[in-house]
Design a protein around this motif. Structure first.
Motif, PDB file in Angstrom:
ATOM      1  N   UNK A   1       0.859  -1.181   0.000  1.00 35.77           N
ATOM      2  CA  UNK A   1       0.000   0.000   0.000  1.00 35.77           C
ATOM      3  C   UNK A   1       0.894   1.230   0.000  1.00 35.77           C
ATOM      4  N   UNK A   2       0.596   2.183  -0.858  1.00 38.48           N
ATOM      5  CA  UNK A   2       1.399   3.396  -0.943  1.00 38.48           C
ATOM      6  C   UNK A   2       1.196   4.253   0.297  1.00 38.48           C
ATOM      7  N   UNK A   3       2.121   5.177   0.513  1.00 42.07           N
ATOM      8  CA  UNK A   3       2.000   6.107   1.646  1.00 42.07           C
ATOM      9  C   UNK A   3       0.698   6.870   1.556  1.00 42.07           C
ATOM     10  N   UNK A   4       0.367   7.333   0.359  1.00 37.68           N
ATOM     11  CA  UNK A   4      -0.870   8.104   0.173  1.00 37.68           C
ATOM     12  C   UNK A   4      -2.081   7.256   0.515  1.00 37.68           C
ATOM     13  N   UNK A   5      -2.117   6.004   0.053  1.00 40.20           N
ATOM     14  CA  UNK A   5      -3.254   5.133   0.337  1.00 40.20           C
ATOM     15  C   UNK A   5      -3.360   4.841   1.824  1.00 40.20           C
ATOM     16  N   UNK A   6      -2.207   4.597   2.458  1.00 41.87           N
ATOM     17  CA  UNK A   6      -2.211   4.287   3.889  1.00 41.87           C
ATOM     18  C   UNK A   6      -2.694   5.471   4.703  1.00 41.87           C
ATOM     19  N   UNK A   7      -2.205   6.652   4.396  1.00 42.35           N
ATOM     20  CA  UNK A   7      -2.622   7.855   5.128  1.00 42.35           C
ATOM     21  C   UNK A   7      -4.102   8.105   4.898  1.00 42.35           C
ATOM     22  N   UNK A   8      -4.526   7.968   3.652  1.00 43.30           N
ATOM     23  CA  UNK A   8      -5.934   8.182   3.346  1.00 43.30           C
ATOM     24  C   UNK A   8      -6.804   7.180   4.092  1.00 43.30           C
ATOM     25  N   UNK A  13     -10.331   8.531   4.305  1.00 42.97           N
ATOM     26  CA  UNK A  13     -10.533   9.244   3.049  1.00 42.97           C
ATOM     27  C   UNK A  13     -10.158   8.318   1.912  1.00 42.97           C
ATOM     28  N   UNK A  14     -10.950   8.324   0.850  1.00 43.62           N
ATOM     29  CA  UNK A  14     -10.646   7.511  -0.323  1.00 43.62           C
ATOM     30  C   UNK A  14      -9.442   8.083  -1.033  1.00 43.62           C
ATOM     31  N   UNK A  15      -8.499   7.226  -1.386  1.00 37.84           N
ATOM     32  CA  UNK A  15      -7.358   7.696  -2.161  1.00 37.84           C
ATOM     33  C   UNK A  15      -7.585   7.344  -3.621  1.00 37.84           C
ATOM     34  N   UNK A  16      -6.746   7.872  -4.501  1.00 37.70           N
ATOM     35  CA  UNK A  16      -6.941   7.657  -5.926  1.00 37.70           C
ATOM     36  C   UNK A  16      -6.829   6.192  -6.300  1.00 37.70           C
ATOM     37  N   UNK A  17      -6.171   5.386  -5.458  1.00 34.21           N
ATOM     38  CA  UNK A  17      -6.006   3.980  -5.795  1.00 34.21           C
ATOM     39  C   UNK A  17      -6.996   3.090  -5.057  1.00 34.21           C
ATOM     40  N   UNK A  18      -7.988   3.665  -4.408  1.00 34.80           N
ATOM     41  CA  UNK A  18      -8.951   2.870  -3.655  1.00 34.80           C
ATOM     42  C   UNK A  18     -10.044   2.279  -4.522  1.00 34.80           C
ATOM     43  N   UNK A  87      -4.710  17.147   2.539  1.00 35.68           N
ATOM     44  CA  UNK A  87      -3.922  15.915   2.585  1.00 35.68           C
ATOM     45  C   UNK A  87      -2.667  16.054   3.438  1.00 35.68           C
ATOM     46  N   UNK A  88      -1.943  17.131   3.261  1.00 37.07           N
ATOM     47  CA  UNK A  88      -0.716  17.313   4.035  1.00 37.07           C
ATOM     48  C   UNK A  88      -1.036  17.526   5.510  1.00 37.07           C
ATOM     49  N   UNK A  89      -2.106  18.266   5.788  1.00 39.60           N
ATOM     50  CA  UNK A  89      -2.510  18.458   7.184  1.00 39.60           C
ATOM     51  C   UNK A  89      -2.853  17.116   7.827  1.00 39.60           C
ATOM     52  N   UNK A  90      -3.534  16.247   7.091  1.00 40.89           N
ATOM     53  CA  UNK A  90      -3.854  14.908   7.589  1.00 40.89           C
ATOM     54  C   UNK A  90      -2.583  14.114   7.822  1.00 40.89           C
ATOM     55  N   UNK A  91      -1.629  14.238   6.905  1.00 39.81           N
ATOM     56  CA  UNK A  91      -0.359  13.530   7.064  1.00 39.81           C
ATOM     57  C   UNK A  91       0.368  13.976   8.321  1.00 39.81           C
ATOM     58  N   UNK A  92       0.323  15.254   8.620  1.00 43.25           N
ATOM     59  CA  UNK A  92       0.949  15.762   9.846  1.00 43.25           C
ATOM     60  C   UNK A  92       0.276  15.132  11.056  1.00 43.25           C
ATOM     61  N   UNK A  93      -1.048  15.085  11.041  1.00 45.92           N
ATOM     62  CA  UNK A  93      -1.793  14.511  12.163  1.00 45.92           C
ATOM     63  C   UNK A  93      -1.500  13.035  12.356  1.00 45.92           C
ATOM     64  N   UNK A  94      -1.251  12.308  11.264  1.00 48.92           N
ATOM     65  CA  UNK A  94      -1.010  10.871  11.348  1.00 48.92           C
ATOM     66  C   UNK A  94       0.478  10.529  11.451  1.00 48.92           C
ATOM     67  N   UNK A  95       1.335  11.528  11.435  1.00 49.61           N
ATOM     68  CA  UNK A  95       2.767  11.287  11.589  1.00 49.61           C
ATOM     69  C   UNK A  95       3.507  10.980  10.307  1.00 49.61           C
TER      70      UNK A  95
END
Length: 122
Positions: A1-8, A13-18, A87-95
């Motif tokens: 799973x990509x970083x984007x998919x995992x964070x999403x 949140x649905x990611x582009x690969x979901x 997306x970046x704000x969510x990434x900050x929240x999730x580490x």
């Protein structure tokens, strides 16, 4: 799973690969505005094509291509703002801020015609 998919997935949140289903990317709130701008850009491209077909003056065509470039930059900036705010704000929240920050910076570097940094292992 990509970083984007995992964070999403962690953020719900649905990611582009979901796969199929409604997308809830950060730009969703600006979707109508983005689509209107893109539609106008399609018209600009067709207009430039007609100018070339009619053998219009080079400078006039160049002015239209500059306007098109500015329109593309405006869409890119709006998408980037939405990405950073959502997306970046969510990434900050999730580490996962570092991975998302690098992803954003790669896009910024490419858009500026700069080489993408090669990753070094420490």
């Amino acid at each position: 799973m990509s970083t984007q998919s995992r964070i999403a997935a962690e953020a719900g949140v649905a990611s582009k690969s979901d796969g199929p289903g409604p997308s809830r990317h950060s730009y969703t709130k600006d979707r109508a505005q983005l689509l209107r701008r893109l539609s106008r850009m399609e018209g600009q491209v067709r207009g430039i094509s007609r100018m070339i077909e009619r053998d219009e003056y080079c400078i006039d065509i160049l002015q239209q291509t500059a306007a098109l470039r500015a329109a593309i930059d405006a869409v890119s900036l709006l998408l980037m703002e939405d990405h950073v705010a959502g997306c970046l704000a969510t990434a900050v929240e999730t580490g996962d801020a570092a991975a998302y920050t690098e992803e954003v910076m790669e896009v910024v570097r490419r858009s500026m015609g700069r080489p993408v940094r090669t990753r070094t292992t420490d």
